[in-house]
Design a protein around this motif. Structure first.
Motif, PDB file in Angstrom:
ATOM      1  N   HIS A 123       5.557   7.995  -5.866  1.00 24.90           N
ATOM      2  CA  HIS A 123       5.544   7.472  -4.494  1.00 24.90           C
ATOM      3  C   HIS A 123       5.608   8.586  -3.455  1.00 24.90           C
ATOM      4  CE1 HIS A 123       9.678   7.710  -5.999  1.00 24.90           C
ATOM      5  NE2 HIS A 123       9.972   8.145  -4.780  1.00 24.90           N
ATOM      6  N   ARG A 124       5.647   9.850  -3.883  1.00 27.33           N
ATOM      7  CA  ARG A 124       5.663  10.946  -2.903  1.00 27.33           C
ATOM      8  C   ARG A 124       4.285  11.557  -2.758  1.00 27.33           C
ATOM      9  NH1 ARG A 124      10.700  12.138  -2.141  1.00 27.33           N
ATOM     10  NH2 ARG A 124      12.198  11.420  -3.681  1.00 27.33           N
ATOM     11  N   THR A 125       3.860  11.797  -1.497  1.00 28.84           N
ATOM     12  CA  THR A 125       2.584  12.501  -1.330  1.00 28.84           C
ATOM     13  C   THR A 125       2.759  13.698  -0.419  1.00 28.84           C
ATOM     14  OG1 THR A 125       2.014  11.186   0.604  1.00 28.84           O
ATOM     15  CG2 THR A 125       1.214  10.400  -1.519  1.00 28.84           C
ATOM     16  N   ARG A 171      -2.717   5.210   1.837  1.00 28.27           N
ATOM     17  CA  ARG A 171      -3.824   5.024   0.891  1.00 28.27           C
ATOM     18  C   ARG A 171      -3.329   5.157  -0.549  1.00 28.27           C
ATOM     19  NH1 ARG A 171      -9.569   6.051   0.524  1.00 28.27           N
ATOM     20  NH2 ARG A 171      -9.597   5.674   2.741  1.00 28.27           N
ATOM     21  N   HIS A 172      -2.436   6.132  -0.774  1.00 26.90           N
ATOM     22  CA  HIS A 172      -1.932   6.359  -2.129  1.00 26.90           C
ATOM     23  C   HIS A 172      -1.082   5.166  -2.586  1.00 26.90           C
ATOM     24  CE1 HIS A 172      -0.588   8.536  -5.632  1.00 26.90           C
ATOM     25  NE2 HIS A 172       0.676   8.401  -5.290  1.00 26.90           N
ATOM     26  N   VAL A 173      -0.251   4.641  -1.672  1.00 25.48           N
ATOM     27  CA  VAL A 173       0.573   3.484  -2.036  1.00 25.48           C
ATOM     28  C   VAL A 173      -0.338   2.304  -2.378  1.00 25.48           C
ATOM     29  CG1 VAL A 173       2.222   1.778  -1.171  1.00 25.48           C
ATOM     30  CG2 VAL A 173       2.573   4.210  -0.715  1.00 25.48           C
ATOM     31  N   ARG A 174      -1.402   2.121  -1.571  1.00 25.19           N
ATOM     32  CA  ARG A 174      -2.344   1.039  -1.854  1.00 25.19           C
ATOM     33  C   ARG A 174      -2.981   1.248  -3.234  1.00 25.19           C
ATOM     34  NH1 ARG A 174      -8.259   1.657  -2.525  1.00 25.19           N
ATOM     35  NH2 ARG A 174      -9.176  -0.326  -1.965  1.00 25.19           N
ATOM     36  N   ASP A 175      -3.344   2.500  -3.556  1.00 22.54           N
ATOM     37  CA  ASP A 175      -3.941   2.770  -4.866  1.00 22.54           C
ATOM     38  C   ASP A 175      -2.957   2.452  -5.991  1.00 22.54           C
ATOM     39  OD1 ASP A 175      -6.313   3.491  -3.775  1.00 22.54           O
ATOM     40  OD2 ASP A 175      -5.942   5.656  -3.835  1.00 22.54           O
ATOM     41  N   LEU A 176      -1.686   2.756  -5.772  1.00 20.86           N
ATOM     42  CA  LEU A 176      -0.692   2.453  -6.812  1.00 20.86           C
ATOM     43  C   LEU A 176      -0.560   0.948  -6.998  1.00 20.86           C
ATOM     44  CD1 LEU A 176       2.162   5.003  -5.987  1.00 20.86           C
ATOM     45  CD2 LEU A 176       0.529   5.099  -7.865  1.00 20.86           C
ATOM     46  N   LEU A 177      -0.600   0.205  -5.876  1.00 21.21           N
ATOM     47  CA  LEU A 177      -0.463  -1.256  -5.977  1.00 21.21           C
ATOM     48  C   LEU A 177      -1.684  -1.859  -6.668  1.00 21.21           C
ATOM     49  CD1 LEU A 177       1.001  -2.083  -2.457  1.00 21.21           C
ATOM     50  CD2 LEU A 177       2.185  -2.156  -4.650  1.00 21.21           C
ATOM     51  N   LYS A 178      -2.858  -1.207  -6.489  1.00 21.61           N
ATOM     52  CA  LYS A 178      -4.074  -1.778  -7.048  1.00 21.61           C
ATOM     53  C   LYS A 178      -4.456  -1.116  -8.361  1.00 21.61           C
ATOM     54  CE  LYS A 178      -7.611  -2.930  -4.944  1.00 21.61           C
ATOM     55  NZ  LYS A 178      -8.805  -3.270  -4.179  1.00 21.61           N
ATOM     56  N   SER A 179      -3.527  -0.325  -8.949  1.00 20.40           N
ATOM     57  CA  SER A 179      -3.962   0.525 -10.054  1.00 20.40           C
ATOM     58  C   SER A 179      -4.441  -0.258 -11.279  1.00 20.40           C
ATOM     59  CB  SER A 179      -2.858   1.489 -10.443  1.00 20.40           C
ATOM     60  OG  SER A 179      -1.690   0.765 -10.730  1.00 20.40           O
ATOM     61  N   LEU A 180      -4.006  -1.511 -11.445  1.00 21.57           N
ATOM     62  CA  LEU A 180      -4.479  -2.255 -12.618  1.00 21.57           C
ATOM     63  C   LEU A 180      -5.582  -3.241 -12.249  1.00 21.57           C
ATOM     64  CD1 LEU A 180      -1.140  -3.068 -14.446  1.00 21.57           C
ATOM     65  CD2 LEU A 180      -2.707  -1.193 -14.830  1.00 21.57           C
ATOM     66  N   ASP A 181      -5.952  -3.243 -10.967  1.00 13.82           N
ATOM     67  CA  ASP A 181      -6.879  -4.259 -10.493  1.00 13.82           C
ATOM     68  C   ASP A 181      -8.309  -3.756 -10.678  1.00 13.82           C
ATOM     69  OD1 ASP A 181      -8.294  -6.081  -9.125  1.00 13.82           O
ATOM     70  OD2 ASP A 181      -7.509  -5.585  -7.138  1.00 13.82           O
ATOM     71  N   PRO A 182      -9.152  -4.493 -11.408  1.00 11.80           N
ATOM     72  CA  PRO A 182     -10.484  -3.954 -11.702  1.00 11.80           C
ATOM     73  C   PRO A 182     -11.504  -4.196 -10.590  1.00 11.80           C
ATOM     74  CG  PRO A 182     -10.245  -6.070 -12.737  1.00 11.80           C
ATOM     75  CD  PRO A 182      -8.947  -5.808 -12.015  1.00 11.80           C
ATOM     76  N   HIS A 318      11.629   8.646   3.456  1.00 14.78           N
ATOM     77  CA  HIS A 318      10.460   9.534   3.503  1.00 14.78           C
ATOM     78  C   HIS A 318       9.279   8.887   2.796  1.00 14.78           C
ATOM     79  CE1 HIS A 318       7.945  13.127   2.739  1.00 14.78           C
ATOM     80  NE2 HIS A 318       8.421  13.476   3.919  1.00 14.78           N
ATOM     81  N   SER A 319       9.540   7.873   1.966  1.00 13.93           N
ATOM     82  CA  SER A 319       8.436   7.251   1.246  1.00 13.93           C
ATOM     83  C   SER A 319       8.410   5.758   1.546  1.00 13.93           C
ATOM     84  CB  SER A 319       8.598   7.512  -0.248  1.00 13.93           C
ATOM     85  OG  SER A 319       8.476   6.321  -0.959  1.00 13.93           O
ATOM     86  N   LEU A 320       7.238   5.266   1.786  1.00  7.64           N
ATOM     87  CA  LEU A 320       7.070   3.847   2.115  1.00  7.64           C
ATOM     88  C   LEU A 320       7.597   2.972   0.971  1.00  7.64           C
ATOM     89  CD1 LEU A 320       5.902   1.683   3.973  1.00  7.64           C
ATOM     90  CD2 LEU A 320       3.664   2.062   2.971  1.00  7.64           C
ATOM     91  N   VAL A 321       7.388   3.443  -0.267  1.00  9.47           N
ATOM     92  CA  VAL A 321       7.826   2.655  -1.428  1.00  9.47           C
ATOM     93  C   VAL A 321       9.342   2.468  -1.399  1.00  9.47           C
ATOM     94  CG1 VAL A 321       7.976   2.623  -3.951  1.00  9.47           C
ATOM     95  CG2 VAL A 321       5.866   3.367  -2.842  1.00  9.47           C
ATOM     96  N   GLU A 322      10.085   3.546  -1.098  1.00  8.23           N
ATOM     97  CA  GLU A 322      11.550   3.431  -1.075  1.00  8.23           C
ATOM     98  C   GLU A 322      11.990   2.442   0.001  1.00  8.23           C
ATOM     99  OE1 GLU A 322      13.038   7.396  -0.650  1.00  8.23           O
ATOM    100  OE2 GLU A 322      12.599   7.917  -2.731  1.00  8.23           O
ATOM    101  N   ASN A 334       8.786  -5.737  -9.338  1.00  8.44           N
ATOM    102  CA  ASN A 334       7.392  -5.732  -9.792  1.00  8.44           C
ATOM    103  C   ASN A 334       6.741  -4.353  -9.724  1.00  8.44           C
ATOM    104  OD1 ASN A 334       7.716  -8.368 -10.291  1.00  8.44           O
ATOM    105  ND2 ASN A 334       6.383  -9.134  -8.665  1.00  8.44           N
ATOM    106  N   PHE A 335       7.121  -3.573  -8.686  1.00  7.97           N
ATOM    107  CA  PHE A 335       6.495  -2.255  -8.554  1.00  7.97           C
ATOM    108  C   PHE A 335       6.867  -1.377  -9.755  1.00  7.97           C
ATOM    109  CE2 PHE A 335       6.145   2.111  -6.912  1.00  7.97           C
ATOM    110  CZ  PHE A 335       4.852   2.074  -6.429  1.00  7.97           C
ATOM    111  N   ALA A 336       8.138  -1.505 -10.192  1.00  6.01           N
ATOM    112  CA  ALA A 336       8.567  -0.697 -11.346  1.00  6.01           C
ATOM    113  C   ALA A 336       7.780  -1.088 -12.602  1.00  6.01           C
ATOM    114  CB  ALA A 336      10.062  -0.897 -11.573  1.00  6.01           C
ATOM    115  N   VAL A 337       7.619  -2.413 -12.802  1.00  5.27           N
ATOM    116  CA  VAL A 337       6.879  -2.879 -13.995  1.00  5.27           C
ATOM    117  C   VAL A 337       5.426  -2.392 -13.926  1.00  5.27           C
ATOM    118  CG1 VAL A 337       6.071  -4.913 -15.232  1.00  5.27           C
ATOM    119  CG2 VAL A 337       8.344  -4.913 -14.185  1.00  5.27           C
ATOM    120  N   LEU A 338       4.860  -2.506 -12.724  1.00  6.18           N
ATOM    121  CA  LEU A 338       3.453  -2.122 -12.523  1.00  6.18           C
ATOM    122  C   LEU A 338       3.252  -0.643 -12.870  1.00  6.18           C
ATOM    123  CD1 LEU A 338       0.862  -3.423 -11.258  1.00  6.18           C
ATOM    124  CD2 LEU A 338       1.477  -2.277  -9.154  1.00  6.18           C
ATOM    125  N   GLN A 339       4.175   0.203 -12.400  1.00  2.00           N
ATOM    126  CA  GLN A 339       4.024   1.644 -12.664  1.00  2.00           C
ATOM    127  C   GLN A 339       4.171   1.947 -14.148  1.00  2.00           C
ATOM    128  OE1 GLN A 339       2.509   3.232 -10.454  1.00  2.00           O
ATOM    129  NE2 GLN A 339       2.869   1.386  -9.262  1.00  2.00           N
TER     130      GLN A 339
END
Length: 1347
Positions: A123-125, A171-182, A318-322, A334-339
């Protein structure tokens, strides 16, 4: 193809390093092109490996050693790349310190990437790395960092945000949320593509291997789905993209989007506000978030009221996720399971591919709100092009600067090739985006006042033009048709000149995009070209096809260096003032010096000589072979060129002929010397009969090349004597002069064939003094046209008959044709030859693929013009209407006009700006199936000169045995259409098959240059050669080295890396390391799915290999599901009746036999037997093997009569083919005895029962389930893998023999090289079928099992 690597670059002159390439593809026989397929694969790789060989072909040059892996590229250099790695400790806030393995030539930036991908730091960029309190520079290499060593501690320090950094973070947070979405893969964006392997292997293969060891015979469910059983007629589409359970993503947030309050007002900016976000959490709480320089916090704004003050909880993160973790428990969970899931996926499922791969089907997807995607669409992403400073990229500068990088040693060359490849793939992506925007009308033209088809565009520093004949430029060449093919020809020219890679000569970045019926050419812009007139800037070549021609000494010097590898003749032409001008290219190749002082060449559309079969010229008569085949035929345009592969094959063919002629004459001379001292005219007959193997047969070359090595060796020896005479002996000079004249060489002292690309060019005139040269050149062109018909096409058909190549769909057939230099316009001729072939039945699959390709290509030509008349709002209706007319049995489909949905008040005012070349917008709606099929037959006749006998799709399917689903796949891939994944009822006569809802998208079809990794390719080929000689260990090391270099240049995903992994897996398997084989093959499958497509024939092959390695590792159920998947894909892509299906069914049958599913097993094995009998003939050894496999299953079922019957058939074949004493025949007769004994025992028992009834005393019958080892042994046999137990002594002898052979060849090659740049090698001896005479490790000792 035997090159010892230890001396590859050092000792061999620069071109012998290139040699393997020049061998590939050139011959009429593929055997020469890819030893590995002969050696380790039973022809199953023909396609895929050829791809690699073919892919690496363009650089084949023979005189130019520009980009040669220089002389010093020896062993010690390779070590530079593999500096030993070390580990560092990373301290990040909030988590335990962990250690990380790094290598000295990585950049600091790469550690950043790793941390952004790790589960606990993802979650850090916005951070920097500090060593001992000093900040490390992003772009420095680790080895240049002072004090960084094993065990150093790197501290992660959070940095203040800027607007750019904040956007990157969101953008990175969005990519993490969509990482399993085809959905990105289905939509074809950001180089995402699909992969389904994990659905069939249930996760990663490596772990399950350890788990399942003990449970070898666990009951497993192995019933295949109905539709893949042999003989099933249904071909469902849905299983193509099975639903992956990970895809229903866990919902972390409902909405994350930019707030309407952006951008922050001035006074808030001065408080550090960068932008505002609006979020709806999964618990339905709506919050507004401020992104500030210090991080993210909640503010008090609502949708209608702006209040930037912090809200409670006053938590700054410092991070949107936190921050989101704080305010939403569901998000946290859910975010933890997704990662966790994201990190568990195989990296190859996530890495971006170098070029976009589009999917032709997709399931119905919900369209979700996505702030980043929305923002990308509106800003057209230009202000923010891949976060590069200076806004838009100067593509031309990037493309040319990378070419100028130094290339003296291996590390430099790797850096250069990596840079070239990266820029090319970025440029292709940008050009594709731009071309789509141009056709959709979203880019302003630079000449808006002209009519639409004349317009040109500039977007993102790329110049776009449409493929129409502007200002009658191509009037003499076929107008719009010529303007449509010119860009593709030009691209081939660019590809060729890039491959030759001459320092100081520059080409434009070029991409050709076909989209919605238009062809768009995208080119990088020469600096200064837009400020001046074309007439002023062209200092070489001609802008009006040869009326005014100019030349320039520097251009002549540069192009002269390309003339040998490209076989282009330096020649003189007349201009309109009757002056002679010297050129070294075709006249329309233009030279322009840019404002940057670089020498550019453009308009390379006539790099290669014209194809006279399709260019009738008044007063010229073609050779008899051509006239017999009905040539010359007028084509639609006059830009038909021969392919580079054909030119190379023709020159190689002529070279053999030259050697034979010279040798023959020398032998005659020697003979006459012995007899009479008086000098004989070289034409008179000697008393000594020439040896039969050197008889000069001009057109038999392609068969003779595979002839006896000794013959060729003699020819070589004679060639040496010619060279060594050094012209002292006037007689040998005479001999060479005669031979040169006979083969059409341009020099009389050495073999050198080149073509003048301007011959037969309308408007080009040659000076009087050159008339003789022009006459010779015309003859050479006629010979080349005849060579294509008399050697290459028959050679192709012969290879198909021998199953040396196994195309499975249109694309692989086209590939095989192009490798032999046969253009697609000859497809009709190829099919005619197949029809007339004596082995017509064994070519059934080729005929079907060819007819399907011919129909879909003709339909594509019609579809192109059809689409040009459709406006955007009617696109899906028009495409579904076309597909209905093309594939549906419904007799009169009606088109839905787009005006149905909405009624407009002012209908009468037509919009002014119509799409380019627009006709009446509803003309498309009146097409009928009858009319379309009539046009398809007409097109097939006009373009391919082939008579199709069908008036409807159903007749076509009936007559030629095609499948509608296959036709749908082919047409969708060719036109870029994406359709909905569902079952279509093509054959219903009551309703049309497609509705407009079924057409989901239309993608661009892109042609571009794909730069090559030359050094890596040499390592790969040397590795293949080593493996072929039986040195598996050394081969394995070389191929591993090649893999490293490929990764270095291409990144992780590439077609050639896929070939590398496949070969490595095969080697590890043969050497008994199943786990390594599995892991490499799993990567190969994933990569093939991602880079080539989920149902590409190559992917099907990879699935089969993986299944074999799974079985060997006792993962039976996985092996079966992989084989079932491969069979399903093959049914979809081609159908059941394919020689490769026999191999696949044998595999399935054997595995089922192993798990005691005898009846199922028989269904597959008997189908394999039928297919083998059809394609290999009832007497072939493959069929004998097939009979034996069927007999074994009958034996397990205790049906001895059937077992005996099949084994007898097999025995008969072995006896007739191999003789009584062959071990195969003996094995078979032993097995027959054993079966007879069992049958007798069974009969006794039965009689006993009949006689004594229930009281009978019955000895228990022994029916054994086959052991896994015996099944695996048979699997290895049918897949062409054999382990030969060799004693140490045998190995020594083998190595000595190989070394001896090698020396002979080296010697002959080096002598050759002295005289001649285009040497051909005597290896491999004999056609692949005979290869078994050379003892090799991992190669069956008898020809019997040759796959």
């Amino acid at each position: 193809m035997v090159i010892k690597t230890d001396e590859l670059p050092a000792a061999a002159p620069a071109d012998s390093a290139r040699e393997p390439g020049s061998q590939a593809g050139g011959k009429g026989r593929p055997g020469a092109a890819e030893p590995p397929s002969v050696m380790l694969l039973n022809g199953d790789c023909s396609e895929s490996l050829k791809k690699e060989e073919g892919a690496a072909e363009p650089p084949r040059e023979n005189g130019l050693d520009e980009a040669e892996p220089g002389d010093e590229a020896t062993g010690q250099e390779v070590i530079v790349i593999q500096d030993t790695g070390f580990s560092v400790k990373i301290l990040a806030p909030g988590i335990e310190p962990f250690s990380l393995q790094v290598s000295p030539q990585e950049m600091v930036q790469e550690i950043h990437q790793v941390l952004m991908d790790r589960e606990d730091t993802c979650h850090r960029t916005c951070f920097s790395l500090h060593l001992d309190g000093n900040m490390l520079d992003h772009f420095s290499e680790l080895r240049s960092v002072e004090g960084l060593q094993e065990g150093s501690v790197l501290r992660v320090v959070e940095e203040p945000y800027t607007v750019r950094e904040a956007r990157i973070h969101v953008r990175h947070v969005r990519d993490l949320l969509k990482s399993l979405d085809p959905s990105d893969a289905f939509n074809g964006v950001d180089c995402n593509s699909l992969s389904f392997l994990s659905v069939f292997t249930d996760g990663d293969l490596g772990d399950s291997g350890k788990r399942k060891k003990g449970l070898e015979m666990d009951p497993i469910d192995c019933t295949p789905p109905e539709y893949i059983l042999p003989g099933s007629r249904e071909r469902p589409l849905c299983p193509l993209q099975p639903q992956n359970h990970d895809w229903k993503p866990l919902q972390c947030l409902k909405v994350l989007t930019m707030s309407g309050w952006n951008p922050p007002p001035g006074n808030r900016k001065m408080h550090g506000d960068l932008m505002y976000l609006f979020v709806i959490t999964a618990e339905d709480r709506q919050v507004s978030i401020t992104a500030s320089t210090r991080g993210f916090y909640l503010n008090q704004s609502t949708a209608y009221h702006f209040n930037p003050k912090p809200a409670s909880p006053r938590f700054l993160s410092h991070s949107l996720v936190e921050l989101l973790n704080q305010i939403s428990p569901t998000f946290k969970k859910n975010f933890a399971v997704l990662q966790k899931k994201r990190v568990q996926r195989h990296p190859f499922e996530r890495i971006a591919t170098p070029f976009q791969v589009y999917s032709w089907t997709a399931p119905q997807a919900e369209h979700a709100m996505d702030c980043v995607r929305a923002e990308d669409a509106y800003t057209s992403r230009l202000g923010y092009e891949e976060h590069i400073p200076g806004q838009t990229r100067d593509w031309n500068e990037e493309l040319q600067t990378t070419r100028e990088l130094p290339r003296k040693n291996l590390p430099e060359r790797l850096l250069r090739e990596r840079a070239i490849f990266k820029v090319h793939s970025d440029f292709a992506a940008a050009a594709t985006r731009g071309a789509v925007a141009v056709v959709d009308g979203n880019v302003m033209a630079i000449n808006p006042s002209e009519e639409t088809r004349m317009q040109m565009f500039i977007w993102n520093n790329i110049f776009f033009s449409l493929g129409f004949d502007v200002r009658d430029h191509y009037k003499d060449f076929g107008g719009d048709v010529a303007a449509y093919v010119a860009p593709a020809n030009d691209l081939n020219g660019v590809r060729t000149y890039n491959a030759v890679d001459v320092e100081g000569l520059y080409t434009l970045g070029t991409v050709v995009v076909d989209y919605r019926g238009y062809r768009v050419t995208a080119q990088s812009i020469i600096p200064g070209i837009l400020e001046r007139d074309q007439e002023q800037s062209v200092i070489y070549g001609s802008i009006d096809f040869g009326k005014t021609v100019v030349s320039h000494p520097r251009y002549l010097e540069l192009l002269e260096r390309t003339s040998r590898p490209l076989k282009i003749l330096r020649h003189r032409v007349l201009n309109d003032r009757e002056e002679e001008v010297e050129l070294c290219s075709s006249v329309e190749c233009k030279g322009i010096i840019g404002n940057d002082g670089r020498h550019y060449i453009l308009d390379l559309l006539r790099t290669f000589p014209p194809d006279l079969n399709f260019l009738p010229v008044a007063g010229e008569v073609l050779p008899e072979e051509c006239v017999r085949a009905g040539f010359p035929r007028a084509h639609r345009h006059k830009l038909c060129c021969l392919r580079q592969e054909l030119v190379d094959a023709f020159v190689e063919h002529r070279y053999l002929l030259f050697m034979k002629l010279a040798a023959l004459q020398l032998m005659q001379q020697k003979a006459s010397k012995m007899e009479t001292p008086t000098s004989l005219e070289n034409g008179s007959l000697p008393s000594l009969e020439p040896k039969p193997e050197v008889s000069p047969g001009p057109e038999v070359g392609s068969e003779e090349e595979s002839g006896s090595a000794s013959g060729l060796a003699k020819v070589k020896e004679l060639a040496e004597t010619i060279a060594s005479d050094d012209g002292a002996d006037p007689r040998s000079r005479e001999v060479i002069r005669n031979a040169c004249k006979a083969v059409g060489s341009i020099s009389s002292t050495a073999f050198d064939i080149r073509f003048n690309p301007d011959i037969f060019s309308p408007g080009v005139r040659f000076p009087e003094s050159c008339q003789e040269e022009v006459r010779d050149q015309k003859q050479l062109l006629k010979d080349a046209a005849a060579f294509l018909l008399s050697c290459q096409i028959p050679g192709l058909v012969k290879d198909c008959t021998d199953h040396a190549v196994l195309p499975m769909d249109g694309a692989t057939l086209a590939e095989v044709m192009r490798q032999r230099g046969i253009n697609m316009r000859y497809l009709g001729k190829v099919l005619d030859l197949v029809l007339r072939s004596p082995a017509r039945d064994q070519l059934d699959h080729i005929y079907k693929i060819g007819i399907g390709e011919l129909i879909t290509r003709s339909a594509k030509h019609i579809f192109k013009t059809y689409l040009q008349g459709v406006e955007l709002s009617g696109l899906s209706a028009a495409i579904s209407h076309f597909l209905n007319c093309f594939l549906s049995s419904y007799p009169n489909p009606v088109a839905h006009l787009p005006a149905d949905e909405l009624v407009s008040k002012k209908r009468n005012k037509r919009r002014k700006n119509r799409p380019p070349g627009a006709a009446d917008h509803t003309a498309w709606a009146v097409m009928t199936p009858q009319e379309l099929w009539k046009n398809i037959c007409q097109e097939a006749k006009n373009y391919f000169d082939f008579n199709l006998e069908c008036e409807t799709v159903d007749q076509a399917v009936e007559t030629y045995g095609l499948q509608k689903i296959t036709l749908l796949r082919e047409i969708s891939l060719k036109t870029g259409v994406q359709i909905l994944l569902k079952e279509y009822s093509f054959d219903s006569r009551h309703k049309p098959a497609f509705t407009e809802e079924d057409v989901l998208n239309i993608f661009p079809v892109v042609k571009h240059v794909s730069p090559k990794a030359s050094d890596a390719f040499h390592f790969f080929q040397s590795g293949q050669a080593k493996v072929q000689q039986g040195f598996l260990k050394e081969g394995c090391e070389l191929i591993n080295e090649a893999l490293n270099l490929f990764n270095n240049v291409y990144g992780a995903m590439h077609v050639e890396i896929c070939a590398c992994l496949r070969l490595l897996a095969r080697l590890h398997y043969i050497m008994g390391d199943y786990a390594e084989a599995l892991s490499n093959q799993q990567k190969a499958v994933l990569m093939s799915e991602r880079v080539m497509g989920i149902e590409h024939p190559n992917t099907i092959q990879e699935y089969m290999h993986l299944a074999l390695y799974c079985f060997a590792s006792s993962q039976l159920s996985t092996a079966l599901s992989l084989l079932y998947r491969a069979r399903y894909l093959m049914l979809l892509v081609f159908g059941e009746d394919h020689p490769e299906m026999a191999l696949l069914d044998n595999n399935i049958g054997l595995v089922l036999h192993g798990v005691m599913e005898y009846d199922l097993s028989l269904r597959f094995l008997e189908n394999a037997l039928a297919v083998s009998t059809k394609y290999h003939g009832p007497k072939s050894l493959k069929v004998a093997l097939s009979h034996h496999l069927v007999a074994r299953v009958y034996e397990s079922k205790a049906e001895f009569r059937s077992a005996l019957q099949h084994e007898k058939e097999g025995y008969t074949i072995y006896k007739t083919q191999l003789g009584e004493d062959h071990e195969k025949t003996k094995e078979s007769s032993e097995y027959l005895k054993c079966l007879t004994q069992q049958a007798v025992a069974l009969q006794r028992t039965m009689n006993e029962i009949y006689r004594n009834g229930s009281s009978a005393n019955i000895p228990p019958l022994k029916f054994t389930a086959p052991s896994m080892a015996s099944v695996l042994e048979q699997l290895n046999v049918i897949n062409g893998i054999l382990f030969i137990p060799l004693s140490q002594k045998d190995l020594e002898n083998l190595k000595a023999e190989v070394a001896r052979r090698h020396q002979l060849q080296e010697a002959s090659r080096n002598r050759d090289k002295a005289e001649e740049p285009m040497a051909t090698e005597p290896e491999p001896v004999g056609p692949p079928e005979e290869a078994s005479s050379q003892p090799r490790v991992a190669k069956d000792p008898s020809p019997s099992l040759q796959g």
